[in-house]
Write an enzyme that holds these catalytic residues in place. Structure first.
Site, PDB file in Angstrom:
ATOM      1  N   TYR A  61      45.989  47.017  27.001  1.00  0.00           N
ATOM      2  CA  TYR A  61      45.738  46.721  28.626  1.00  0.00           C
ATOM      3  C   TYR A  61      47.204  45.835  28.982  1.00  0.00           C
ATOM      4  CZ  TYR A  61      44.684  43.435  32.468  1.00  0.00           C
ATOM      5  OH  TYR A  61      44.612  42.915  33.669  1.00  0.00           O
ATOM      6  N   GLU A  84      47.346  47.345  37.594  1.00  0.00           N
ATOM      7  CA  GLU A  84      46.651  46.858  36.482  1.00  0.00           C
ATOM      8  C   GLU A  84      46.661  48.394  35.886  1.00  0.00           C
ATOM      9  OE1 GLU A  84      42.503  46.404  36.419  1.00  0.00           O
ATOM     10  OE2 GLU A  84      42.998  44.455  35.209  1.00  0.00           O
TER      11      GLU A  84
END
Ligand code: ADP
Ligand code: MG
Length: 399
Positions: A119, A207
């Site tokens: 991530y 993101e």
């Protein structure tokens, strides 16, 4: 403003970021043509909606056993079948709400042999006044859950805008992702590229979830969400062209045309307020009195009669609205002018729900007199607490 995954990936590729090959498609035929242009034999067909959680999402029309909005296909025929099932149907994910979103676009991409998922995200962190980079070894899943139950698996760094991106920032991220050797170098490089894109494009949020390590040792951006600072969009006409209005709330689009800051919420009390801070306080006090606001609406400092009328129309276009609270401080605009605007607007839109008005500021008495003499069933309030109690009582009475 948000954009689709495929658009964000095309932007990132210009900064050197590695992405799997992919082609967007609006129809089944385009999806088939796209698959034929990709090397295969593994494809992934991805619903393009402005919401995450697509993989685990469910199509309303297809029942609970059907696959979600990110599907693996092992042949061009399977791509075709996926496209046929997905296009036009409504995908419900944790981020869309119960209504879901209709899938009108697909992205047909190369299937990637994934070794690990990471991530990585960047956002403007108001608390530090810097861009924050958040990295975690736990990619592919709900990052809020990771932050909640295993916060030690998340690395956060911030970058001083005067200093800009430095090699040590890249090393900190690569270290946080627990990468070594060539992958560590790749992570440093991709972090730098993403930061460059973030700054150059005036992003609000970027993101990457997941950033993947492939079985042959490449770091690729597999999924991305990108949003932009609306105040800076004038600097990026190319980004502005990527806007997909079908993904936005029609009332919010209408509001932006009239320069009104409107955000739809789930309650039943419509709010018309000037100033964002006062609007927030108004929503808070409605909640304090046991009800919920139907919207956030800031008409701005110079609320003209036209603006007030448009604001009424937009609030009333929401069928959930059972009452309206107007809370306006007459500073730049005087209260009597605002009161005239409210009366004229209420007459024009044929107001059919209770209306409570709280005015304060310059010429407040003249303003109140205008409201009282209008012949309209407007309930006047003396202060914010009084206004909130009155509108909640009116709405309960009407229910
Ligand atoms: P969302 O976050 O909206 O569910 P993602 O693009 O992150 O959508 O896809 C969900 C999961 O599907 C990923 O975590 C990954 O495991 C898998 N996936 C997505 N794209 C690909 C791809 N091109 N090749 C292989 N697996 C993929
Ligand atoms: Mg994802």
């Amino acid at each position: 403003m948000n954009i689709h995954e495929y658009q964000a990936k095309e932007l990132l590729a210009k900064y050197g970021v590695g992405i799997p090959a992919g082609i967007p498609a609006l129809t089944v035929e385009e999806a088939v043509a796209a698959a034929k242009q990709l090397p295969g034999p593994l494809y992934v067909v991805k619903a393009q909606i402005h919401a995450g959680g697509r993989g685990k999402g469910k199509f309303k029309e297809l029942g609970p056993d059907a696959k979600g909005g990110v599907r693996l296909a092992k042949s061009v025929e399977e791509v075709e079948a996926c496209a046929r099932e997905m296009l036009g149907n409504t995908l419900v994910t944790i981020q869309t709400g119960d209504a879901g979103k209709q899938v009108n676009r697909l992205y047909v991409t190369d299937g990637v042999d994934i070794a690990r998922e990471y991530y990585l995200s960047m956002l403007v962190d108001r608390a530090s006044g810097r861009v924050a980079i958040i990295a975690s070894t736990e990619g592919g899943m709900d990052i809020e859950e990771v932050a909640h139950s295993t916060p030690e698996k998340i690395t956060t760094i911030t970058i001083d805008p005067a200093e800009g991106f430095q090699p040590h920032h890249g090393r900190a991220v690569a270290f946080g992702l627990k990468l070594s050797g060539d992958l560590n170098k790749q992570a440093q490089k991709v972090t730098k590229q993403l930061y460059e894109a973030f700054m150059a494009l005036d992003c609000a949020m970027l993101e990457i979830n997941p950033l993947v390590e492939t079985k042959d040792g490449q770091l690729l951006v597999l999924d991305t969400k990108m949003s932009f600072d609306s105040n800076a969009l004038y600097r990026h006409p190319d980004v502005m062209e990527l806007r997909d209005e079908t993904e936005e709330d029609p009332a919010e689009i209408e509001a932006s045309k009239h320069d009104l800051a409107y955000i739809k919420l789930d309650g039943n009390i419509g709010c018309m307020v000037n100033g964002a801070g006062l609007a927030m306080a108004t929503m808070d006090i409605i909640k304090l009195n046991g009800a919920f606001p139907a919207n956030f609406l800031d008409v701005g400092g110079g609320a003209s009669k036209e603006k007030v009328t448009e604001a009424f129309k937009i609030i009333l276009s929401d069928p959930a609205v059972k009452g309206i609270l107007v809370n306006i401080f007459g500073g730049i605009m005087k209260c009597d002018i605002i009161a005239e605007g409210i009366v004229a607007a209420a007459k024009e839109v044929n107001l059919s729900v209770p209306l409570v008005v709280r005015l304060e500021g310059t010429n407040v008495q003249q303003g109140k007199d205008i409201l009282a003499g209008s012949g309209l069933p407007i309930v006047a309030a003396n202060d914010l607490g009084d206004a909130a109690q009155k509108i909640v009582a009116e709405v309960q009475k009407a229910a």
